[in-house]
Design a protein around this motif. Structure first.
Motif, PDB file in Angstrom:
ATOM      1  N   UNK A 157       0.764  -0.989  -0.182  1.00  0.00           N
ATOM      2  CA  UNK A 157      -0.217   0.072   0.285  1.00  0.00           C
ATOM      3  C   UNK A 157       0.665   1.427  -0.400  1.00  0.00           C
ATOM      4  N   UNK A 158       1.831   1.207  -0.727  1.00  0.00           N
ATOM      5  CA  UNK A 158       2.805   2.678  -1.126  1.00  0.00           C
ATOM      6  C   UNK A 158       3.322   2.316  -2.605  1.00  0.00           C
ATOM      7  N   UNK A 159       3.178   4.294  -2.426  1.00  0.00           N
ATOM      8  CA  UNK A 159       3.591   3.746  -3.811  1.00  0.00           C
ATOM      9  C   UNK A 159       5.239   2.871  -4.889  1.00  0.00           C
ATOM     10  N   UNK A 160       5.085   2.837  -5.705  1.00  0.00           N
ATOM     11  CA  UNK A 160       5.938   1.848  -6.078  1.00  0.00           C
ATOM     12  C   UNK A 160       7.373   2.657  -6.468  1.00  0.00           C
ATOM     13  N   UNK A 161       7.792   3.628  -5.924  1.00  0.00           N
ATOM     14  CA  UNK A 161       8.744   4.146  -5.500  1.00  0.00           C
ATOM     15  C   UNK A 161       9.212   3.463  -4.232  1.00  0.00           C
ATOM     16  N   UNK A 162       8.108   3.277  -3.141  1.00  0.00           N
ATOM     17  CA  UNK A 162       9.252   3.106  -1.503  1.00  0.00           C
ATOM     18  C   UNK A 162       8.716   1.384  -1.593  1.00  0.00           C
ATOM     19  N   UNK A 163       8.552   0.907  -2.901  1.00  0.00           N
ATOM     20  CA  UNK A 163       8.210  -0.159  -3.171  1.00  0.00           C
ATOM     21  C   UNK A 163       9.414  -1.757  -2.550  1.00  0.00           C
ATOM     22  N   UNK A 164      10.644  -0.866  -2.900  1.00  0.00           N
ATOM     23  CA  UNK A 164      11.943  -1.085  -3.208  1.00  0.00           C
ATOM     24  C   UNK A 164      12.586  -1.427  -1.858  1.00  0.00           C
ATOM     25  N   UNK A 165      12.652  -0.294  -1.337  1.00  0.00           N
ATOM     26  CA  UNK A 165      13.021   0.322   0.040  1.00  0.00           C
ATOM     27  C   UNK A 165      12.439  -0.447   0.767  1.00  0.00           C
ATOM     28  N   UNK A 166      11.257  -0.529   1.247  1.00  0.00           N
ATOM     29  CA  UNK A 166      10.619  -1.585   2.053  1.00  0.00           C
ATOM     30  C   UNK A 166      11.573  -3.240   1.964  1.00  0.00           C
ATOM     31  N   UNK A 167      11.583  -3.333   0.856  1.00  0.00           N
ATOM     32  CA  UNK A 167      12.502  -5.177   0.609  1.00  0.00           C
ATOM     33  C   UNK A 167      13.177  -5.334   1.147  1.00  0.00           C
ATOM     34  N   UNK A 168      13.998  -3.954   0.913  1.00  0.00           N
ATOM     35  CA  UNK A 168      15.398  -3.988   1.512  1.00  0.00           C
ATOM     36  C   UNK A 168      15.267  -3.748   2.915  1.00  0.00           C
ATOM     37  N   UNK A 169      14.428  -3.139   3.485  1.00  0.00           N
ATOM     38  CA  UNK A 169      14.689  -2.851   4.932  1.00  0.00           C
ATOM     39  C   UNK A 169      13.883  -4.086   6.309  1.00  0.00           C
ATOM     40  N   UNK A 170      13.116  -5.503   4.854  1.00  0.00           N
ATOM     41  CA  UNK A 170      13.246  -6.397   5.316  1.00  0.00           C
ATOM     42  C   UNK A 170      14.413  -6.941   5.789  1.00  0.00           C
ATOM     43  N   UNK A 171      15.222  -7.505   4.451  1.00  0.00           N
ATOM     44  CA  UNK A 171      16.022  -8.292   4.303  1.00  0.00           C
ATOM     45  C   UNK A 171      17.208  -7.664   4.853  1.00  0.00           C
ATOM     46  N   UNK A 172      17.244  -6.647   5.365  1.00  0.00           N
ATOM     47  CA  UNK A 172      18.299  -5.551   6.610  1.00  0.00           C
ATOM     48  C   UNK A 172      17.669  -5.831   7.873  1.00  0.00           C
ATOM     49  N   UNK A 173      16.594  -5.863   8.557  1.00  0.00           N
ATOM     50  CA  UNK A 173      16.494  -6.370   9.575  1.00  0.00           C
ATOM     51  C   UNK A 173      16.351  -7.494   9.774  1.00  0.00           C
ATOM     52  N   UNK A 174      15.982  -8.881   8.538  1.00  0.00           N
ATOM     53  CA  UNK A 174      15.559 -10.050   8.715  1.00  0.00           C
ATOM     54  C   UNK A 174      18.013 -10.412   9.382  1.00  0.00           C
ATOM     55  N   UNK A 175      18.974 -10.269   8.414  1.00  0.00           N
ATOM     56  CA  UNK A 175      19.917 -10.178   8.684  1.00  0.00           C
ATOM     57  C   UNK A 175      19.980 -10.097  10.101  1.00  0.00           C
ATOM     58  N   UNK A 176      19.959  -9.037  10.734  1.00  0.00           N
ATOM     59  CA  UNK A 176      20.066  -8.361  11.783  1.00  0.00           C
ATOM     60  C   UNK A 176      20.171  -9.244  13.334  1.00  0.00           C
ATOM     61  N   UNK A 177      18.330  -9.894  12.548  1.00  0.00           N
ATOM     62  CA  UNK A 177      17.655 -10.890  13.682  1.00  0.00           C
ATOM     63  C   UNK A 177      17.603 -12.026  13.417  1.00  0.00           C
ATOM     64  N   UNK A 178      18.755 -12.476  13.056  1.00  0.00           N
ATOM     65  CA  UNK A 178      19.695 -14.192  13.584  1.00  0.00           C
ATOM     66  C   UNK A 178      19.002 -15.234  12.003  1.00  0.00           C
ATOM     67  N   UNK A 179      18.361 -14.291  11.213  1.00  0.00           N
ATOM     68  CA  UNK A 179      17.883 -14.786   9.943  1.00  0.00           C
ATOM     69  C   UNK A 179      19.244 -15.227   8.862  1.00  0.00           C
ATOM     70  N   UNK A 180      19.638 -16.682   8.997  1.00  0.00           N
ATOM     71  CA  UNK A 180      20.627 -16.912   7.583  1.00  0.00           C
ATOM     72  C   UNK A 180      20.054 -16.685   6.298  1.00  0.00           C
ATOM     73  N   UNK A 181      19.090 -16.655   5.427  1.00  0.00           N
ATOM     74  CA  UNK A 181      19.146 -16.743   4.215  1.00  0.00           C
ATOM     75  C   UNK A 181      17.687 -15.702   3.887  1.00  0.00           C
ATOM     76  N   UNK A 182      17.625 -15.092   2.978  1.00  0.00           N
ATOM     77  CA  UNK A 182      16.161 -14.668   2.666  1.00  0.00           C
ATOM     78  C   UNK A 182      16.029 -14.814   1.391  1.00  0.00           C
ATOM     79  N   UNK A 183      14.753 -15.188   0.874  1.00  0.00           N
ATOM     80  CA  UNK A 183      14.351 -15.247   0.179  1.00  0.00           C
ATOM     81  C   UNK A 183      13.057 -14.648  -0.468  1.00  0.00           C
TER      82      UNK A 183
END
Length: 327
Positions: A15-41
């Protein structure tokens, strides 16, 4: 390579503009990385899947997205869950995942499956074929891709694919791991026993004992030690510090799919929620332990389809589940 705790992003409907879509993807991957997830899919689809959303909801091309995530993260492994074999010529796929491996400094995993979403094939012009056709093609593809990932130059003349002295350079390593994903006890599990380092099992949680028994048999048939094939389970997690809010999110998610949990029978509720783990953190941890890990699965790949894009939810999930799989 090991996958004990993986994070899948199954949708990009934020529910964001397309320009904000991939920054949200990056934020999730970085949050997963710092939270102990070993793989992002990410998923390898062109349309959103039935059961998650409408076909015209946002969907990114997998390997372009993974390449971008390679430069936005530092240590988390990256993969499609899973690559549809029918969408790419096998040596081209070997080249794609090897390039991702170089770009990420050796963090790529080749997740691959036979392909199943007929609408995408039809509307994009890819040959769908029969169930048997797709598994024959996957078998042949793996006979080409696996040696190419090791630096060999295969020549192969099959029913579906033909390569001659296929070169795959550059590579950063000769042991880029292969993960198969699926539920088929005969075909998928047999190919995993032959070619894979990891098998991601997609099924209802109640079916896991039977699936693991079938996998043991497929390994025995080719003389492989089952313990050398790592396993994980793909599941939906709906978590919130407030368990009642998590249950409301689950209710709303299923209602959009035509299932009203307030009106169904106990049996219908159990069927609709068999792959879901829902509640406050301690509730989710207990469910994951008893319904997945205690049954002999090595790891968990989860999505947070209801609220994973909200800041802090991925971190909460990692903090909750990482202790269960880190021993």
């Amino acid at each position: 390579m090991t996958i004990r705790l993986g994070y899948q992003m199954p949708n990009f409907s934020y529910s964001t503009p397309v320009a904000d879509l991939f920054p949200t993807v990056i934020a999730q991957a970085r949050e997963a990385e710092s939270a102990g997830f070993d793989t992002a899919f990410v998923m390898d689809h062109f349309y959103q899947l039935p059961g998650i959303g409408a076909p015209d909801e946002p969907m990114l091309e997998a390997y372009t997205a993974l390449g971008a995530l390679a430069t936005a993260t530092e240590k988390i492994q990256l993969s499609a869950l899973v690559t549809g074999n029918t969408y790419r010529n096998p040596p081209m796929l070997a080249k794609c995942v090897s390039t991702l491996d170089v770009a990420s400094g050796g963090r790529a995993i080749l997740g691959i499956g036979a392909g199943w979403y007929e609408l995408e094939h039809k509307q994009y012009g890819y040959e769908f074929g029969t169930f048997t056709d797709r598994f024959e093609r996957l078998d042949e593809a793996l006979q080409i891709i696996a040696p190419m990932l090791r630096g060999e130059r295969p020549t192969f003349d099959g029913k579906w694919y033909h390569v001659e002295n296929a070169i795959n350079e550059p590579r950063i390593r000769n042991d880029l791991p292969i993960m198969l994903g699926g539920s088929g006890e005969k075909k998928t599990f047999a190919l995993a026993a032959r070619f894979a380092d990891h098998l991601n099992i997609i099924c209802n949680a109640s079916e896991l004992p039977r699936k693991l028994e079938a996998l043991e048999k497929r390994c025995e048939e080719i003389g492989r030690d089952r313990s050398t094939l790592e396993t994980s389970y793909l599941t939906f997690v709906i978590i919130d510090e407030n368990g009642d809010r998590a249950r409301q999110l689950q209710h709303d998610l299923l209602l959009r799919q035509g299932v009203d949990l307030s009106k169904v029978s106990d049996a219908e509720r159990a069927a609709a929620t068999d792959r879901m783990f829902c509640g406050a953190p301690d509730e989710v941890a207990e469910q994951v332990q008893t319904r997945i890990l205690d049954r002999g699965i090595d790891g968990i790949i989860l999505n947070l389809v209801a609220n994973g894009h909200e800041p802090g939810v991925v971190e909460l999930t990692g903090r909750t589940l990482h202790p269960l799989v880190s021993a």
